[in-house]
Design a protein around this motif. Structure first.
Motif, PDB file in Angstrom:
ATOM      1  N   MET A   1       0.839  -1.168   0.000  1.00  0.00           N
ATOM      2  CA  MET A   1       0.000   0.000   0.000  1.00  0.00           C
ATOM      3  C   MET A   1       0.889   1.238   0.000  1.00  0.00           C
ATOM      4  SD  MET A   1      -3.021   0.912   2.648  1.00  0.00           S
ATOM      5  CE  MET A   1      -4.365   1.719   1.847  1.00  0.00           C
ATOM      6  N   LEU A   2       0.433   2.280  -0.675  1.00  0.00           N
ATOM      7  CA  LEU A   2       1.171   3.540  -0.716  1.00  0.00           C
ATOM      8  C   LEU A   2       0.723   4.468   0.398  1.00  0.00           C
ATOM      9  CD1 LEU A   2       1.191   4.441  -4.514  1.00  0.00           C
ATOM     10  CD2 LEU A   2       3.075   3.559  -3.137  1.00  0.00           C
ATOM     11  N   PHE A   3       1.669   5.224   0.913  1.00  0.00           N
ATOM     12  CA  PHE A   3       1.400   6.240   1.919  1.00  0.00           C
ATOM     13  C   PHE A   3       2.113   7.520   1.525  1.00  0.00           C
ATOM     14  CE2 PHE A   3       1.021   2.216   4.068  1.00  0.00           C
ATOM     15  CZ  PHE A   3      -0.098   2.378   4.866  1.00  0.00           C
ATOM     16  N   VAL A   4       1.467   8.648   1.750  1.00  0.00           N
ATOM     17  CA  VAL A   4       2.105   9.947   1.575  1.00  0.00           C
ATOM     18  C   VAL A   4       2.399  10.470   2.971  1.00  0.00           C
ATOM     19  CG1 VAL A   4       1.845  12.305   0.728  1.00  0.00           C
ATOM     20  CG2 VAL A   4       0.907  10.398  -0.592  1.00  0.00           C
ATOM     21  N   PRO A  28      12.845   2.226   7.104  1.00  0.00           N
ATOM     22  CA  PRO A  28      12.771   0.979   7.878  1.00  0.00           C
ATOM     23  C   PRO A  28      12.517  -0.236   6.977  1.00  0.00           C
ATOM     24  CG  PRO A  28      11.368   2.677   8.856  1.00  0.00           C
ATOM     25  CD  PRO A  28      11.835   3.188   7.525  1.00  0.00           C
ATOM     26  N   ALA A  29      12.897  -1.398   7.467  1.00  0.00           N
ATOM     27  CA  ALA A  29      12.622  -2.644   6.748  1.00  0.00           C
ATOM     28  C   ALA A  29      11.122  -2.741   6.497  1.00  0.00           C
ATOM     29  CB  ALA A  29      13.100  -3.833   7.574  1.00  0.00           C
ATOM     30  N   GLY A  30      10.762  -3.155   5.311  1.00  0.00           N
ATOM     31  CA  GLY A  30       9.359  -3.290   4.951  1.00  0.00           C
ATOM     32  C   GLY A  30       8.745  -2.027   4.370  1.00  0.00           C
ATOM     33  N   MET A  31       9.538  -0.965   4.271  1.00  0.00           N
ATOM     34  CA  MET A  31       9.051   0.304   3.718  1.00  0.00           C
ATOM     35  C   MET A  31       9.995   0.707   2.590  1.00  0.00           C
ATOM     36  SD  MET A  31       8.438   3.766   5.902  1.00  0.00           S
ATOM     37  CE  MET A  31       7.837   5.257   5.169  1.00  0.00           C
ATOM     38  N   GLN A  32       9.448   0.941   1.404  1.00  0.00           N
ATOM     39  CA  GLN A  32      10.262   1.313   0.253  1.00  0.00           C
ATOM     40  C   GLN A  32       9.887   2.719  -0.200  1.00  0.00           C
ATOM     41  OE1 GLN A  32       8.117  -1.627  -0.139  1.00  0.00           O
ATOM     42  NE2 GLN A  32       9.671  -2.604   1.121  1.00  0.00           N
ATOM     43  N   MET A  33      10.903   3.554  -0.390  1.00  0.00           N
ATOM     44  CA  MET A  33      10.669   4.906  -0.861  1.00  0.00           C
ATOM     45  C   MET A  33      10.277   4.856  -2.338  1.00  0.00           C
ATOM     46  SD  MET A  33      12.316   7.868  -2.484  1.00  0.00           S
ATOM     47  CE  MET A  33      14.031   7.517  -2.394  1.00  0.00           C
ATOM     48  N   VAL A  52       1.722  -1.436   8.661  1.00  0.00           N
ATOM     49  CA  VAL A  52       1.771  -0.125   9.298  1.00  0.00           C
ATOM     50  C   VAL A  52       2.946  -0.002  10.268  1.00  0.00           C
ATOM     51  CG1 VAL A  52       0.240  -0.666  11.230  1.00  0.00           C
ATOM     52  CG2 VAL A  52       0.298   1.662  10.290  1.00  0.00           C
ATOM     53  N   ALA A  53       3.508  -1.102  10.746  1.00  0.00           N
ATOM     54  CA  ALA A  53       4.643  -1.039  11.677  1.00  0.00           C
ATOM     55  C   ALA A  53       5.823  -0.287  11.068  1.00  0.00           C
ATOM     56  CB  ALA A  53       5.062  -2.440  12.110  1.00  0.00           C
TER      57      ALA A  53
END
Length: 92
Positions: A1-4, A28-33, A52-53
């Motif tokens: 899912m994308l987040f702004v 963080p691990a699990g989050m890609q820019m 969400v973590a």
């Protein structure tokens, strides 16, 4: 899912401090820019995360120097596809 993620710098922090931290900070691990922008008055990042973590970890890493707002998002292509499905009564 994308987040702004939209960050407004706190008055107690300096641009030099924020830039120095960003140069060494990793998502963080699990989050890609997906994209990161540095307009003059705020910071904006678009990131993908499966949980969400990862988003919460990024917030904790930066909430001392930014007032942060995080909102879920989708690409224009995804939005148009969803709109098409809504018009035809089908779901994704």
């Amino acid at each position: 899912m994308l987040f702004v993620v939209i960050g407004k710098p706190k008055a107690a922090s300096t641009g030099k401090e924020r830039i120095a931290r960003r140069m060494s900070w990793q998502y963080p691990a699990g989050m890609q820019m997906v994209a990161e922008y540095w307009p003059m008055s705020t910071e904006v990042a678009v990131a993908a995360a499966d949980h969400v973590a990862s988003i919460m970890q990024a917030i904790v890493d930066w909430d001392d120097v930014f007032d942060l707002s995080v909102v879920p998002a989708m690409t224009a292509e995804q939005g148009l596809e969803m709109a098409k499905q809504m018009q035809t009564g089908t779901s994704a």
